[in-house]
Design a protein around this motif. Structure first.
Motif, mmCIF file in Angstrom:
data_model
loop_
_atom_site.group_PDB
_atom_site.id
_atom_site.type_symbol
_atom_site.label_atom_id
_atom_site.label_comp_id
_atom_site.label_asym_id
_atom_site.label_seq_id
_atom_site.Cartn_x
_atom_site.Cartn_y
_atom_site.Cartn_z
ATOM 1 N N UNK A 1 0.826 -1.201 0.000
ATOM 2 C CA UNK A 1 0.000 0.000 0.000
ATOM 3 C C UNK A 1 0.863 1.255 0.000
ATOM 4 N N UNK A 2 1.886 1.307 0.866
ATOM 5 C CA UNK A 2 2.735 2.493 0.952
ATOM 6 C C UNK A 2 3.532 2.698 -0.329
ATOM 7 N N UNK A 3 3.949 1.597 -0.974
ATOM 8 C CA UNK A 3 4.640 1.728 -2.260
ATOM 9 C C UNK A 3 3.717 2.350 -3.294
ATOM 10 N N UNK A 4 2.451 1.927 -3.238
ATOM 11 C CA UNK A 4 1.452 2.474 -4.162
ATOM 12 C C UNK A 4 1.260 3.979 -3.921
ATOM 13 N N UNK A 5 1.139 4.364 -2.666
ATOM 14 C CA UNK A 5 0.954 5.777 -2.328
ATOM 15 C C UNK A 5 2.165 6.593 -2.779
ATOM 16 N N UNK A 6 3.341 6.092 -2.506
ATOM 17 C CA UNK A 6 4.558 6.805 -2.907
ATOM 18 C C UNK A 6 4.629 6.964 -4.409
ATOM 19 N N UNK A 7 4.243 5.877 -5.142
ATOM 20 C CA UNK A 7 4.288 5.939 -6.609
ATOM 21 C C UNK A 7 3.386 7.039 -7.136
ATOM 22 N N UNK A 8 2.200 7.157 -6.548
ATOM 23 C CA UNK A 8 1.273 8.191 -6.999
ATOM 24 C C UNK A 8 1.753 9.591 -6.640
ATOM 25 N N UNK A 9 2.382 9.721 -5.474
ATOM 26 C CA UNK A 9 2.837 11.052 -5.052
ATOM 27 C C UNK A 9 4.042 11.520 -5.859
ATOM 28 N N UNK A 10 4.748 10.593 -6.463
ATOM 29 C CA UNK A 10 5.878 10.960 -7.311
ATOM 30 C C UNK A 10 5.442 11.415 -8.690
ATOM 31 N N UNK A 11 4.158 11.215 -9.002
ATOM 32 C CA UNK A 11 3.642 11.635 -10.313
ATOM 33 C C UNK A 11 3.531 13.152 -10.371
ATOM 34 N N UNK A 12 3.710 13.733 -11.516
ATOM 35 C CA UNK A 12 3.557 15.190 -11.642
ATOM 36 C C UNK A 12 2.102 15.633 -11.612
ATOM 37 N N UNK A 13 1.166 14.666 -11.752
ATOM 38 C CA UNK A 13 -0.250 15.015 -11.776
ATOM 39 C C UNK A 13 -0.734 15.334 -10.358
ATOM 40 N N UNK A 14 -1.252 16.559 -10.166
ATOM 41 C CA UNK A 14 -1.731 16.974 -8.843
ATOM 42 C C UNK A 14 -2.892 16.111 -8.367
ATOM 43 N N UNK A 15 -3.744 15.668 -9.302
ATOM 44 C CA UNK A 15 -4.905 14.871 -8.921
ATOM 45 C C UNK A 15 -4.476 13.543 -8.300
ATOM 46 N N UNK A 16 -3.446 12.937 -8.868
ATOM 47 C CA UNK A 16 -2.956 11.672 -8.313
ATOM 48 C C UNK A 16 -2.293 11.892 -6.952
ATOM 49 N N UNK A 17 -1.596 13.006 -6.800
ATOM 50 C CA UNK A 17 -0.980 13.300 -5.502
ATOM 51 C C UNK A 17 -2.038 13.482 -4.418
ATOM 52 N N UNK A 18 -3.096 14.198 -4.767
ATOM 53 C CA UNK A 18 -4.176 14.404 -3.800
ATOM 54 C C UNK A 18 -4.859 13.088 -3.480
ATOM 55 N N UNK A 19 -5.064 12.252 -4.510
ATOM 56 C CA UNK A 19 -5.683 10.941 -4.308
ATOM 57 C C UNK A 19 -4.837 10.080 -3.372
ATOM 58 N N UNK A 20 -3.529 10.059 -3.594
ATOM 59 C CA UNK A 20 -2.637 9.274 -2.735
ATOM 60 C C UNK A 20 -2.653 9.787 -1.299
ATOM 61 N N UNK A 21 -2.710 11.107 -1.132
ATOM 62 C CA UNK A 21 -2.743 11.684 0.214
ATOM 63 C C UNK A 21 -4.007 11.257 0.950
ATOM 64 N N UNK A 22 -5.145 11.295 0.257
ATOM 65 C CA UNK A 22 -6.401 10.898 0.889
ATOM 66 C C UNK A 22 -6.358 9.438 1.334
ATOM 67 N N UNK A 23 -5.749 8.583 0.510
ATOM 68 C CA UNK A 23 -5.613 7.174 0.889
ATOM 69 C C UNK A 23 -4.707 7.016 2.101
ATOM 70 N N UNK A 24 -3.625 7.779 2.135
ATOM 71 C CA UNK A 24 -2.702 7.683 3.273
ATOM 72 C C UNK A 24 -3.376 8.150 4.564
ATOM 73 N N UNK A 25 -4.208 9.197 4.478
ATOM 74 C CA UNK A 25 -4.898 9.684 5.671
ATOM 75 C C UNK A 25 -5.848 8.627 6.203
ATOM 76 N N UNK A 26 -6.546 7.928 5.308
ATOM 77 C CA UNK A 26 -7.425 6.846 5.758
ATOM 78 C C UNK A 26 -6.619 5.728 6.429
ATOM 79 N N UNK A 27 -5.460 5.445 5.876
ATOM 80 C CA UNK A 27 -4.602 4.422 6.468
ATOM 81 C C UNK A 27 -4.102 4.863 7.846
ATOM 82 N N UNK A 28 -3.841 6.163 8.004
ATOM 83 C CA UNK A 28 -3.306 6.663 9.273
ATOM 84 C C UNK A 28 -4.303 6.520 10.409
#
Length: 805
Positions: free
Chosen positions: A97-124
């Motif tokens: 899961x964390x690898x997936x989140x990191x992969x999305x946050x490394x993308x230049x697309x802001x939408x994917x970064x926001x999506x990954x952040x929301x998933x990480x917050x749910x995990x937290x």
């Protein structure tokens, strides 16, 4: 081999993962197939890590192909699997899961970064049975912090990215601070990224609130509870996250938070925005655990010490921030911590005074004064929230700093300024203290240095000491009613009550010493009207608060002493002498009013009327700086107090002044002077010139045991200011001279020196007293045979050492 056959060669978990992706990405996640995948994952939890790894691979391929819709479907599947996992098996899935989140946050697309952040917050928000600190959290801290600084031109996008970054940091904090490996998140490498990111966003809130004029006084608890808190506002969310971080800090981690805060304010020069700094540190004080409050105050004062070369305006703002938060820490400060804080404040004050004395630029000097006032305000706020017994300790501690510097007289300019600042600090502490019993308020170890300070050569120091006495003596808020000397008290609203027994004991023990010090402070030639009025106010408060019938003799004795000083002093200018005569009559009027002494009041009214009739307005309120009075009309006949008349009026009021004066004198070693006041007739002097030629006969206090002894004010001051070593050395020299005289002089000359002179007035006085004593003894025991031994000369019986041969 057909395509269907190839599909069947895939493991079942891969087929189930493939089935959740629709043919058209617009259709979204296939829910029925997602339910099958979740059932399989829960039935075979050992496959979770493989499912997560396969989802990560599919999402990575879609990211490469820039098919963001399929990436979102993969992330949604990850989230559902994460929420469905039990706490016992979630660790098998976390790494993927964390690898997936990191992969999305490394993308230049802001939408994917926001999506990954929301998933990480749910995990937290999910609790793990065996949590662990993943190395990927280091990446998340850096990435989320960078998102907090996003400056995209489009405001909505900028807010969304910043909100995502703040939420991500909040998730990292929640996930790590309560874990066994909590030390990792508190390391400076992480705090130096998290704290500035939050403060950067909080600044926007401060600018908004500053415009509304509520920044410094707003309570952070109310601010977060009000309807303004919305998740669409990055500043509000950053403040909530900051509060949460501070609230989770233990003792060892408080400084890990304060250090980057101070660095952030220094690097961006945020101290200039005083309101934001005050709000930020108030937020810290309200959020931190109460037992660690003093650590914040300590850190701020250390920061002041280490940055003493900063511009004075910056240091002033830091000191004002300290004054706004120090009261919050006072309730939790005990023991040595209190004195450490006070000592640090006093040290900064002394440093500022030294710096001010070496600065020649007027603006810089003014800035230093503002800095000193801010530090004094901080000291006062700190003391205001301490219990009274600690306030007394602080006052004594400050007084020790004053008396341990240099002697009070002949101070340099810097020493004077330091004492001014220390006394102002003492004054602000006294203003927060409520006196009840004088024995507790003014122990001898505190009273003695105060009285010594009241004899300083600098009139401003003397004035500050009197102001300290006003605050300590005034228990019924009478100070403002005694601002100016007056003889009209009948219409005043002075509040007073009967003196307690403990206060009576205090005045019996220390009253004569206090009155003597007050009289001495009036004899300085550089006194101003403020000084005279301040001493008047002190004596008036003593009369109202601490004087009873048992101690009124000392107070009346002080009044006559002040008048005698005005008559006999050769150093005081006439202006000050007139002012002393004025306050004497005003104080006597107050004594008569407070203690309901009608005969005394009648006598005082008679003197006042005489002064008015003889146009002696310079002897009546109010005090002036200049009097246009000729020497012939300075003191016309009948305008001064007559001791005999005053004593008679006191006796007529029902007070045995002879007994009271005698007891008070015996207690303080002043019985000779008290008897001389009561028993020796006095003459009213009407001119300073007459007094100077025959002062010994006009003053009731001049009768001495040794007429040639030097008892001038300068001699007494010299004795008081001499050190013990100097006194012992002088005494040793005198003893050596006496021994040498008896060794070297002839016997006949020694006999001549020891024999009384025929013309000595003491001899005639003694003969007169002894003759009277013999007559009284014979008359009282004429028929008593047991007293025959007294018929021989009393001189031979009581004074055999007076006979040489």
């Amino acid at each position: 081999m057909c395509f269907n056959c190839l599909l069947r060669l895939k493991p079942r978990y891969k087929r189930l993962v493939d089935d959740i992706f629709p043919a058209s990405p617009q259709d979204g996640l296939v829910k029925s197939n997602m339910e099958k995948l979740m059932f399989y994952a829960l039935s075979s939890p050992e496959k979770l890590d493989r499912i997560g790894e396969y989802l990560y691979q599919k999402a990575s391929r879609e990211i490469t192909r820039k098919r963001c819709s399929y990436v979102k479907i993969a992330m949604e599947a990850m989230d559902q699997l994460l929420m469905a996992c039990h706490s016992q098996t979630i660790n098998l899935f976390v790494e993927s899961f964390l690898r997936m989140v990191q992969k999305l946050m490394e993308c230049p697309e802001y939408e994917l970064q926001i999506l990954a952040t929301q998933s990480f917050v749910r995990f937290a928000n999910i609790e793990e049975d065996t949590p662990s600190y993943h190395l990927r959290y280091d990446f998340f801290v850096s990435k989320f912090s960078s998102m907090c600084y996003n400056n995209t031109q489009e405001e909505e996008t900028r807010h969304r990215i910043r909100l995502a970054g703040i939420k991500g940091l909040q998730g990292v904090i929640r996930k790590t601070v309560n874990d066994d490996l909590v030390e990792n998140i508190w390391e400076s490498v992480h705090m130096d990224k998290i704290i500035p990111s939050l403060l950067y966003n909080m600044q926007n809130l401060s600018f908004k609130t500053e415009e509304e004029g509520t920044m410094e006084n707003v309570d952070p608890n109310e601010l977060l509870a009000c309807n303004r808190f919305e998740e669409k506002d990055p500043a509000m969310l950053a403040e909530a996250c900051f509060r949460e971080l501070v609230g989770r800090a233990s003792f060892g981690h408080v400084k890990s938070i304060i250090r980057p805060v101070l660095q952030h304010f220094d690097s961006l020069e945020l101290w200039a925005s005083k309101s934001f700094a005050i709000h930020c540190f108030r937020l810290i004080m309200f959020s931190i655990q109460s037992q660690y409050l003093y650590t914040v105050v300590e850190s701020l004062m250390i920061h002041l010490d280490e940055n003493s070369k900063l511009p004075s305006k910056i240091r002033t703002n830091v000191a004002e921030v300290l004054s706004k938060i120090i009261a919050i820490a006072a309730s939790e400060s005990v023991g040595p911590t209190v004195l450490e804080i006070i000592n640090s404040l006093l040290t900064n004050l002394r440093t500022s005074v030294t710096r001010q004395s070496t600065n020649t630029v007027s603006d810089a000097v003014e800035d230093e004064k503002l800095y000193q006032e801010a530090l004094i305000a901080a000291l006062g706020e700190f003391a205001a929230n301490l219990p009274d017994y600690q306030k007394i300790e602080i006052m004594m501690f400050i007084m020790s700093k004053i008396t341990n510097t240099k002697p009070i007289v002949n101070l340099s300019n810097v020493d004077n300024q330091i004492k001014h600042i220390c006394l102002k600090s003492l004054l602000i502490v006294c203003s927060k203290y409520s006196s009840i019993h004088m024995t507790a308020t003014l122990p001898q170890s505190f009273l003695d240095p105060l009285l010594r300070c009241s004899q300083a050569s600098d009139p401003q120091i003397r004035l500050l000491v009197q102001n300290v006495f006003h605050l300590l003596f005034d228990r019924h808020s009478n100070t403002s009613k005694l601002s100016k000397p007056t003889v009209e008290f009948s219409s005043s609203d002075i509040t007073y009550e009967k003196c307690s027994s403990s206060d009576v004991m205090f005045m019996r023990k220390y009253g004569p010493e206090v009155y003597s010090s007050l009289c001495d402070s009036l004899e300085h030639h550089n006194n101003t009207i403020d000084n005279i009025e301040a001493v008047y106010k002190t004596i008036a408060l003593l009369c109202i608060e601490l004087t009873s019938e048992e101690t009124i003799g000392d107070l009346l004795y002080a009044m006559v002493s002040i008048q005698d000083m005005a008559l006999t002093s050769t150093t005081l200018p006439n202006v000050l002498k007139y002012q002393l005569h004025t306050i004497v009559i005003c104080l006597l009027s107050l004594i008569a009013y407070v203690h309901s002494l009608r005969p005394v009041q009648d006598y005082v009214d008679k003197i006042i009327q005489t002064r008015r009739d003889l146009k002696a307005s310079h002897l009546l309120p109010e005090l002036c700086m200049h009097y246009e009075i000729s020497s012939e009309l300075a003191l016309p006949q009948g305008v001064l107090l007559d001791q005999n008349s005053l004593i008679e009026s006191v006796k007529e009021a029902g007070i045995d002044i002879v007994k009271l004066s005698s007891e008070a004198g015996k207690h303080n070693g002043l019985s000779i002077h008290r008897h001389s006041w009561v028993d020796v007739p006095s003459t009213t002097v009407t001119d300073f010139s007459i007094l100077e030629t025959n002062s010994s006969s006009s003053s009731p206090f001049v009768e001495r045991k040794y007429p040639n002894e030097d008892l001038t004010f300068e001699a007494m001051k010299r004795v008081m200011t001499e050190s013990h070593d100097t006194q012992r050395k002088n005494q040793a020299n005198r003893n050596a001279e006496i021994v040498n005289m008896y060794k070297t002089k002839p016997f006949d000359e020694l006999v001549k020196l020891s024999s009384p002179n025929e013309n000595d007035t003491i001899k005639y006085k003694l003969n007169e007293i002894f003759l009277k004593m013999n007559i009284d003894i014979r008359n009282s025991s004429k028929n008593d045979n047991t007293t025959k031994e007294y018929y021989k000369p009393v001189v031979e019986t009581l004074f055999p050492e007076c006979f040489v041969y």
